[in-house]
Motif scaffolding. Structure first.
Motif, mmCIF file in Angstrom:
data_model
loop_
_atom_site.group_PDB
_atom_site.id
_atom_site.type_symbol
_atom_site.label_atom_id
_atom_site.label_comp_id
_atom_site.label_asym_id
_atom_site.label_seq_id
_atom_site.Cartn_x
_atom_site.Cartn_y
_atom_site.Cartn_z
ATOM 1 N N ALA A 209 -30.732 -41.044 -13.832
ATOM 2 C CA ALA A 209 -31.380 -41.310 -12.314
ATOM 3 C C ALA A 209 -30.570 -41.664 -11.318
ATOM 4 O O ALA A 209 -30.990 -41.423 -10.074
ATOM 5 N N TRP A 210 -29.393 -42.236 -11.562
ATOM 6 C CA TRP A 210 -28.360 -42.447 -10.477
ATOM 7 C C TRP A 210 -27.617 -41.484 -9.968
ATOM 8 O O TRP A 210 -27.004 -41.263 -8.986
ATOM 9 N N ARG A 211 -27.707 -40.299 -10.499
ATOM 10 C CA ARG A 211 -27.293 -39.058 -10.032
ATOM 11 C C ARG A 211 -28.036 -38.331 -9.081
ATOM 12 O O ARG A 211 -29.270 -38.518 -8.828
ATOM 13 N N SER A 212 -27.468 -37.622 -8.133
ATOM 14 C CA SER A 212 -28.139 -36.991 -6.930
ATOM 15 C C SER A 212 -28.922 -35.998 -7.409
ATOM 16 O O SER A 212 -28.701 -35.018 -8.247
ATOM 17 N N VAL A 213 -30.392 -35.677 -7.038
ATOM 18 C CA VAL A 213 -30.959 -34.667 -7.534
ATOM 19 C C VAL A 213 -30.337 -33.189 -7.074
ATOM 20 O O VAL A 213 -30.845 -32.405 -7.693
ATOM 21 N N ASP A 214 -29.505 -33.494 -6.240
ATOM 22 C CA ASP A 214 -28.673 -32.064 -5.787
ATOM 23 C C ASP A 214 -28.147 -31.491 -6.900
ATOM 24 O O ASP A 214 -27.888 -30.183 -7.056
ATOM 25 N N ALA A 215 -27.687 -32.310 -7.936
ATOM 26 C CA ALA A 215 -27.228 -31.549 -9.093
ATOM 27 C C ALA A 215 -28.142 -30.882 -9.926
ATOM 28 O O ALA A 215 -27.789 -30.301 -11.105
#
Length: 248
Positions: free
Chosen positions: A114-120
């Protein structure tokens, strides 16, 4: 329509207080069921049992053909049950879009990322944008929820619930505390819910109840007093005496 939720003879006591008494009803795909009754009738206690917050003393809860009476809240969510609460339970300092994204990550089993951007994750990004659009929240995507009007916070709660892709949605007094000027947006959000979604709503606003519900269950002193169409409930002398009032 397929049977999604089957409530069988639910009983709950708190010491000498008998809060729910043999409550039974069913929800099928597409149902719009309102649960009404006087204050203290046991409505929220019943929903807390259905969602797993409380364990019933007797009776069973079946969700999509599985007995979930002894399962926890998270397990019921994974089986397709989502709810909102009387008092909002949002993260006050987290932006609206980020909260929706986190709900999507959890649904997909990506909580550890969840720390990653949802753009990924283009599909999840598109879904987050669609939810913001559906509930009229695009302009508030970067706004912490504590800075939103209360009616807008209610819309965020509904967006989070829909992010889980539930089959059954429990709404506990969605209009409670909402200024009258924001009511139209909430009504529009309710009208936009997926037609195959089974919805149970607890609400004291009778105008909303009779507009939204195709079926109404009336609780009184923890037991089902009546169960029928809005017209049946309007005409039921027991309901008029116990809750709606004789001029109803």
């Amino acid at each position: 329509m397929s049977l999604l939720l089957d409530i069988r003879d639910l009983d709950k006591r708190f010491g000498g207080l008998h809060v729910t008494r043999g409550v039974s009803f069913q929800l099928h795909a597409g149902d719009r069921l309102a649960l009404i009754g006087p204050n203290g009738a046991g409505k929220t206690t019943l929903v807390n049992q259905v969602s797993g917050v409380l364990r019933p003393d007797a009776g069973e809860i079946w969700l999509r053909g599985e007995n979930v009476t002894r399962l926890g809240q998270a397990q019921r969510v994974r089986l397709g049950l989502a709810r909102t609460f009387q008092i909002t339970t949002l993260a006050p300092q987290l932006p609206v879009q980020r909260q929706i994204e986190m709900a999507l990550f959890e649904r997909e089993g990506l909580g550890g990322r969840a720390w990653r951007s949802v753009d990924a994750y283009p599909a999840l990004n598109a879904e987050a944008q669609a939810l913001l659009q559906r509930f009229g929240l695009r302009a508030h995507a970067a706004t912490p929820t504590e800075d939103l009007a209360y009616g807008e916070q209610r819309l965020v709660e509904m967006a989070l619930a829909l992010a889980l892709r539930p089959k059954v949605l429990l709404l506990d007094e969605p209009m409670a505390g909402v200024p009258r000027g924001d009511g139209a947006r909430l009504l529009a959000a309710l009208d936009s819910l997926p037609r195959d979604l089974a919805v149970l709503i607890i609400e004291h606003d009778m105008d909303l109840v009779f507009r939204f519900a195709s079926r109404i269950v009336v609780l009184a002193e923890g037991a089902v007093l009546a169960d029928g169409s809005p017209d049946d409930i309007r005409r039921d002398p027991k309901v008029r005496a116990a809750y709606l009032g004789t001029p109803a």
